[in-house]
Design an enzyme around this catalytic site. Structure first.
Site, short mmCIF file in Angstrom:
data_model
loop_
_atom_site.label_atom_id
_atom_site.label_comp_id
_atom_site.label_asym_id
_atom_site.label_seq_id
_atom_site.Cartn_x
_atom_site.Cartn_y
_atom_site.Cartn_z
N ASP A 161 0.89 -1.20 -0.01
CA ASP A 161 -0.04 -0.08 -0.03
C ASP A 161 0.85 1.32 -0.15
OD1 ASP A 161 -2.98 0.56 1.38
OD2 ASP A 161 -1.73 2.19 1.34
N GLU A 196 -4.92 2.50 -3.76
CA GLU A 196 -3.50 2.55 -3.60
C GLU A 196 -2.87 1.08 -3.07
OE1 GLU A 196 -5.23 4.12 -1.81
OE2 GLU A 196 -4.69 4.57 0.27
#
Lengths: 322, 204
Positions: free
Chosen positions: A187, A230
């Site tokens: 992430d 993301e």
């Protein structure tokens, strides 16, 4: 009305190829359609063996077929879909078609001369280049559609749906063959703030560049997908935990050390990575959950680092939530 | 609606003609393959084309099977489509006999070759019995290695009114080769066939 005169001009002008062979597979007649395309004179090949006049023709297969026509007195066929061409002949679509030779359908017919009773085999050759071209184009666009359907539009890595299908496949394979299999979840750190400070366009550029950078660190067999927002995930087939941790650390280091250029500014970013490993007891879902828990722990530990899943993580998470 | 059903006499006559055609076919095949070919008396059944898919569902379910179609036209309005069904496992044996192990031939090509040899030798024999002659369209693989072939058969059978189901068993010296042949004949051609059969019967 007598129409004996008809066959001559028809054979001359017919828009299909005609080759007549005797029982020894020697050429008796070839019509102008073939002569012109093959650039041969009828007189120079008459009486010659078919395969000496057309040395590129598939001899073993074609003579077997022609002999079956003669001995069974039944027709045989050859389709461009299975064998693109029997004879190397040019076609009349040289610009719009990528293939060099005319795609051909061929009928092989048993014929008997009425007065002598002698048997012949006649090859009727039709140009199927158009069908071939359309079919190839169709296949190509189907392939492109399939690709588009599997990829994430922004970053070009696998989309979540296809990635997850692949994970199921890899988990089954690893279980069946007792191969190691590892999973990375990562992430982008503080991605929301990056979006707030520099705008969503900057965020998109960072996602694209980070995906490109990480893609260059992976093997061809690794399966790299965008899990959402993301968050990304990588399947590492045939990779034990130790190898996966090394890959994860390399990813961490490289992302943190590589500035991303956006409108003359150097943006710095980092990733947190969670690692989990397949053992026979785990399913694809469990593998994802474990990598996700490890990723969460990496965030809690201060980001820009790698955490490997361990069972106590489940308890620590419960404490946080309660 | 026109009656497409056959009288008992017509049916017997057709069975007899098919038997003879099969005999001719096996004789030719034996010469061609250089092996003894024994053909059992084929079982024929006249069925409504719509029932065909269901009849084959059980027999070929879950097996690697192939379905190859060959259309034919004869004189006097006779026309139809033959569908040859067999298990791929069986195809390998015939392929070896035909010499298909020595060069790079695609599976589809091998299958269409086998089917057209088996069907056209039989149909030529049948045409001869009917005082007719057939011309053929190129054979097409409708389905191969494909579990969905029943639904494809449904789509094909939909176009036809009557189906003549012929179960054929070719036995060669070292092994047996089972396949099913389906002769699909459209309604108006069935009427032609009935007329032809009546003519044949009148000659006796």
């Amino acid at each position: 009305m007598n129409i004996d005169w008809l066959s001559g001009p028809l054979l001359q002008q017919l828009n299909s190829g005609v080759i007549l062979l005797n029982q020894q597979l020697q050429i008796v007649y070839i019509n102008p359609y073939i002569c012109r395309r093959a650039d041969i004179q009828l007189e120079s090949v008459q009486g010659k063996d078919l395969f000496s006049a057309f040395p590129d023709a598939p001899k073993a297969w074609l003579s077997r077929k022609l002999n079956s026509v003669l001995s069974l007195q039944s027709p045989a066929f050859s389709s461009w879909e299975q064998r693109q061409y029997l004879f190397k002949l040019p076609h009349l679509r040289p610009i719009s078609s990528a293939n060099q030779y005319m795609a051909q359908n061929c009928n092989m017919l048993p014929l008997t001369e009425p007065t002598s009773g002698e048997h012949f085999v006649c090859l009727l050759i039709e140009d199927a280049t158009d069908a071939y071209v359309y079919q190839s184009q169709l296949q190509q666009s189907n392939l492109q559609l399939q690709q588009v359907n599997r990829l994430d539009g922004l970053t070009g890595v696998l989309n979540r749906n296809y990635w997850q299908q692949q994970l199921e496949v890899e988990v089954q394979r690893a279980g069946r063959y007792q191969h190691p299999l590892s999973l990375l979840f990562f992430d982008l750190d503080k991605f929301k703030r990056l979006n707030d400070d520099y705008g969503h366009q900057a965020g998109d550029i960072v996602l694209i560049e980070v995906a490109k950078l990480i893609g260059s660190l992976l093997r061809e067999t690794d399966l790299f997908g965008r899990y959402g927002g993301e968050e990304f995930a990588i399947i590492l087939p045939d990779t034990p935990l130790q190898g996966a941790i090394e890959v994860a650390k390399r990813i961490c280091r490289r992302v943190a050390a590589t500035p991303i250029e956006y409108q003359q500014q150097q943006l710095m970013t980092s990733v947190s990575v969670g690692v989990s490993q397949f053992s026979t007891a785990t399913s694809a879902d469990e593998l994802i959950q474990q990598a996700d828990l490890a990723l969460y722990q990496a965030k809690r530990n201060g980001r820009n680092q790698v955490v490997t899943y361990y069972p106590e993580l489940i308890d620590s998470l419960k404490k946080v939530k309660s | 609606m026109t009656d497409l059903s056959f009288t008992e006499e017509q049916r017997d006559c057709l069975q007899e003609l098919i038997n003879v055609a099969m005999g001719l076919a096996s004789d030719k095949l034996a010469r061609f393959l250089n092996t003894f070919v024994h053909l059992q008396v084929p079982a024929i059944g006249l069925v409504n084309a719509a029932e065909i898919p269901e009849q084959f569902r059980g027999q070929y379910q879950g097996l690697n099977s192939s379905m190859i179609s060959l259309g034919f036209f004869g004189d006097g309005g006779l026309r139809g489509e033959t569908i040859l069904l067999y298990q791929l496992e069986n195809a390998g044996k015939i392929a070896a006999l035909l010499g298909y192990d020595d060069d790079a031939t695609s599976e589809a090509e091998m299958l269409t070759d086998i089917s057209s040899i088996l069907t056209t030798t039989f149909l030529n024999g049948l045409a001869e019995q009917l005082d007719n002659s057939f011309s053929y369209a190129a054979p097409r693989v409708i389905s191969s290695r494909d579990n969905d072939f029943i639904s494809k058969l449904e789509q094909t059978a939909f176009h036809w009114q009557l189906a003549l189901k012929v179960d054929i068993r070719y036995e060669l010296t070292d092994y047996s080769f089972d396949c099913n042949m389906i002769l699909l004949i459209p309604g108006e051609a069935v009427l032609k066939l009935k007329t032809i059969l009546d003519n044949v019967l009148a000659d006796f």
